[in-house]
Motif scaffolding. Sequence first.
Motif, mmCIF file in Angstrom:
data_model
loop_
_atom_site.group_PDB
_atom_site.id
_atom_site.type_symbol
_atom_site.label_atom_id
_atom_site.label_comp_id
_atom_site.label_asym_id
_atom_site.label_seq_id
_atom_site.Cartn_x
_atom_site.Cartn_y
_atom_site.Cartn_z
ATOM 1 N N UNK A 146 0.729 -1.132 -0.167
ATOM 2 C CA UNK A 146 -0.111 -0.132 0.142
ATOM 3 C C UNK A 146 0.661 1.177 -0.019
ATOM 4 N N UNK A 147 2.432 1.136 1.320
ATOM 5 C CA UNK A 147 2.915 2.365 0.800
ATOM 6 C C UNK A 147 3.735 2.326 -0.554
ATOM 7 N N UNK A 148 3.646 1.436 -1.051
ATOM 8 C CA UNK A 148 4.708 1.707 -2.447
ATOM 9 C C UNK A 148 3.645 2.242 -3.230
ATOM 10 N N UNK A 149 2.596 1.911 -3.301
ATOM 11 C CA UNK A 149 1.082 2.081 -4.732
ATOM 12 C C UNK A 149 1.050 3.453 -4.128
ATOM 13 N N UNK A 150 0.701 4.391 -3.291
ATOM 14 C CA UNK A 150 0.570 5.444 -2.677
ATOM 15 C C UNK A 150 1.374 6.542 -2.843
ATOM 16 N N UNK A 151 2.964 6.371 -3.109
ATOM 17 C CA UNK A 151 3.990 6.943 -3.504
ATOM 18 C C UNK A 151 3.766 7.091 -5.671
ATOM 19 N N UNK A 152 3.472 5.618 -5.610
ATOM 20 C CA UNK A 152 3.280 5.310 -7.312
ATOM 21 C C UNK A 152 2.402 6.508 -7.600
ATOM 22 N N UNK A 153 1.406 6.270 -7.134
ATOM 23 C CA UNK A 153 0.107 7.350 -7.673
ATOM 24 C C UNK A 153 -0.018 8.458 -7.594
ATOM 25 N N UNK A 154 0.658 8.756 -6.267
ATOM 26 C CA UNK A 154 1.777 10.487 -6.112
ATOM 27 C C UNK A 154 2.247 11.285 -7.420
ATOM 28 N N UNK A 155 3.024 9.319 -7.467
ATOM 29 C CA UNK A 155 4.187 10.147 -8.584
ATOM 30 C C UNK A 155 3.393 10.874 -10.538
ATOM 31 N N UNK A 156 2.735 9.608 -10.560
ATOM 32 C CA UNK A 156 2.178 9.922 -11.460
ATOM 33 C C UNK A 156 0.951 10.958 -11.555
ATOM 34 N N UNK A 157 0.369 10.983 -10.122
ATOM 35 C CA UNK A 157 -0.454 12.146 -10.835
ATOM 36 C C UNK A 157 0.618 13.676 -10.329
ATOM 37 N N UNK A 158 1.935 13.703 -10.537
ATOM 38 C CA UNK A 158 2.324 14.959 -9.961
ATOM 39 C C UNK A 158 2.595 15.933 -11.962
ATOM 40 N N UNK A 159 3.143 16.815 -11.299
ATOM 41 C CA UNK A 159 3.317 17.717 -12.738
ATOM 42 C C UNK A 159 4.740 17.622 -13.333
ATOM 43 N N UNK A 160 5.834 16.950 -11.902
ATOM 44 C CA UNK A 160 7.003 17.010 -12.317
ATOM 45 C C UNK A 160 7.191 15.523 -12.111
ATOM 46 N N UNK A 161 7.605 14.187 -12.575
ATOM 47 C CA UNK A 161 7.077 13.103 -11.920
ATOM 48 C C UNK A 161 8.641 12.826 -11.319
ATOM 49 N N UNK A 162 9.778 13.699 -12.143
ATOM 50 C CA UNK A 162 10.889 12.695 -11.520
ATOM 51 C C UNK A 162 11.572 13.558 -9.909
ATOM 52 N N UNK A 163 10.878 14.483 -10.410
ATOM 53 C CA UNK A 163 10.795 15.517 -8.786
ATOM 54 C C UNK A 163 10.132 14.773 -7.763
ATOM 55 N N UNK A 164 8.621 13.989 -7.966
ATOM 56 C CA UNK A 164 8.001 13.827 -6.898
ATOM 57 C C UNK A 164 8.615 12.517 -6.643
ATOM 58 N N UNK A 165 8.865 11.724 -7.888
ATOM 59 C CA UNK A 165 9.874 10.185 -7.403
ATOM 60 C C UNK A 165 10.237 10.778 -6.374
ATOM 61 N N UNK A 166 11.770 11.674 -6.735
ATOM 62 C CA UNK A 166 13.084 11.595 -5.701
ATOM 63 C C UNK A 166 12.076 12.633 -4.519
ATOM 64 N N UNK A 167 11.778 13.529 -4.389
ATOM 65 C CA UNK A 167 10.426 13.323 -2.576
ATOM 66 C C UNK A 167 10.428 11.965 -2.282
ATOM 67 N N UNK A 168 9.468 11.438 -3.798
ATOM 68 C CA UNK A 168 8.740 10.556 -2.380
ATOM 69 C C UNK A 168 10.042 9.621 -1.819
ATOM 70 N N UNK A 169 10.932 9.312 -2.293
ATOM 71 C CA UNK A 169 11.894 8.046 -2.265
ATOM 72 C C UNK A 169 12.934 8.820 -0.870
ATOM 73 N N UNK A 170 13.134 9.603 -0.800
ATOM 74 C CA UNK A 170 13.816 10.928 0.185
ATOM 75 C C UNK A 170 12.915 10.667 1.052
#
Length: 472
Positions: A281-305
Amino acid sequence: MTNGATPDHPGDPDRPDRPERHDGPGRPHHSDHPDRPDRPDHSELDDLRSRLAALEAERHARHGGAARPRRRPASALAAVLLVIGCLLAPLAVVATWAADLVGDTDRYVATVAPLAGNPAVQDAAANRATDALMDRIQLPTLLSDVAPKDRPLLERALGGLGGGLENAVRGFVHDQARKAVASSAFKTVWTDANRRIHASLDKALTGTGGGAVQLKDDTVTLDLAPLIEDVKKRMVDAGMTFASHIPAIHAQFTILESQQVGKVKTYVRLLRIAGNWLPVLAVLLIAAGVLLSLRRRRALVAGCLGAAVATAVLGIGLRVFRLFYLDRLPADVSPGAAGAVYDTLTRFLETAVRMVIVLGVVIALGAWLSGPGRRAGLVRGLWTDGIGAARGTADHAGLRTGPVGPFVRRHRAWFTWILVAVAVLVCLLWPYPTGWVVLGIALCLLFVLAVVEFLAAQPPPRPLREGHAPRS
């Protein structure tokens, strides 16, 4: 015939056949002059540029400005999903640890097995067994119950310890108990017993049922009856035959004692229900947040950190809770043994914490390095330049790739994605990855990607030999 027209006459050769056209005040436009082409001057170009800029701004305001408000709810939802996913990351680590500790017998045995060899735990267990036996030994009738043939052996054993009779007997019993807990047989008995009573761990964490491990009044205890039986046998072998008549003693050895154990018991029940689904569930929530973000790469970095930082807070909390736990122990509980038990039970939990931190940092670093940033481009440039230099040196030395190089160069993107997918699959299929395992997988992936880049690098042009012209 001579043309006698005046300067104002239309046929005047010094004037054009048609009147001048003015595009602006003071700027005549000679459209029919044979030596001057019809072209706008600088002021007209500036005017055209300003009009194009105005039209572009109007189009952006009409289309882009309308799209931005529509994206704001999605961006807000993405931020919320990322925050929730990051907050669930440490809970997912604890849930996985709790599920493994209760549901996996081998994992549980591997967790508690080192306790049998810990000196602090051995001392505490020996002291508890000694106290339990001394409560059952009647010193006035000690020698009278001993057979005449065994009295010399008993007197030599007690006489070597010195002091009064009670101190001598206590020292003798403690010495036998210390030998029992330090023997390899005790470690084997400890491991086998914990394997057989693994189901009691569930009872201890849920507070129901009996068994060797029990939870009563915020205290987790272990029954030392097998250890006391071993000590009694050793006492009989040493000449204290009366020890064989001592009934079975079920002394309780405190493993954990805290006022918060009852609350933790409730939390463990909830975490066991979540089990291995909470990490998903935690991974899916972070992945969904990345897909909905305007800047997905930055969202992925922020989510992982963010997940790494939240899990690091959990690791710090485990260390801080250990200090508070040991500081509030009762006086009759050994701090050394309690600390050893705490460290042993949370050993794999701390390993999982380090693994999640390393994994989050590695993914964030990979996402950042693959981005369009200037610093990331500089790092990639150093990477490619270094590999290109190595490829040039190998090519000059005669180590050429032949047809492999062009093939890898054409399908380099496929090779990269396949290698990344293999690394992710290895990490997912690893039974219990540690931080070092994740780092090792990342370094192996980096090495293989360097090999692919080396094979795909364009070889340097060969110098032309004298007398040979380049082919057209």
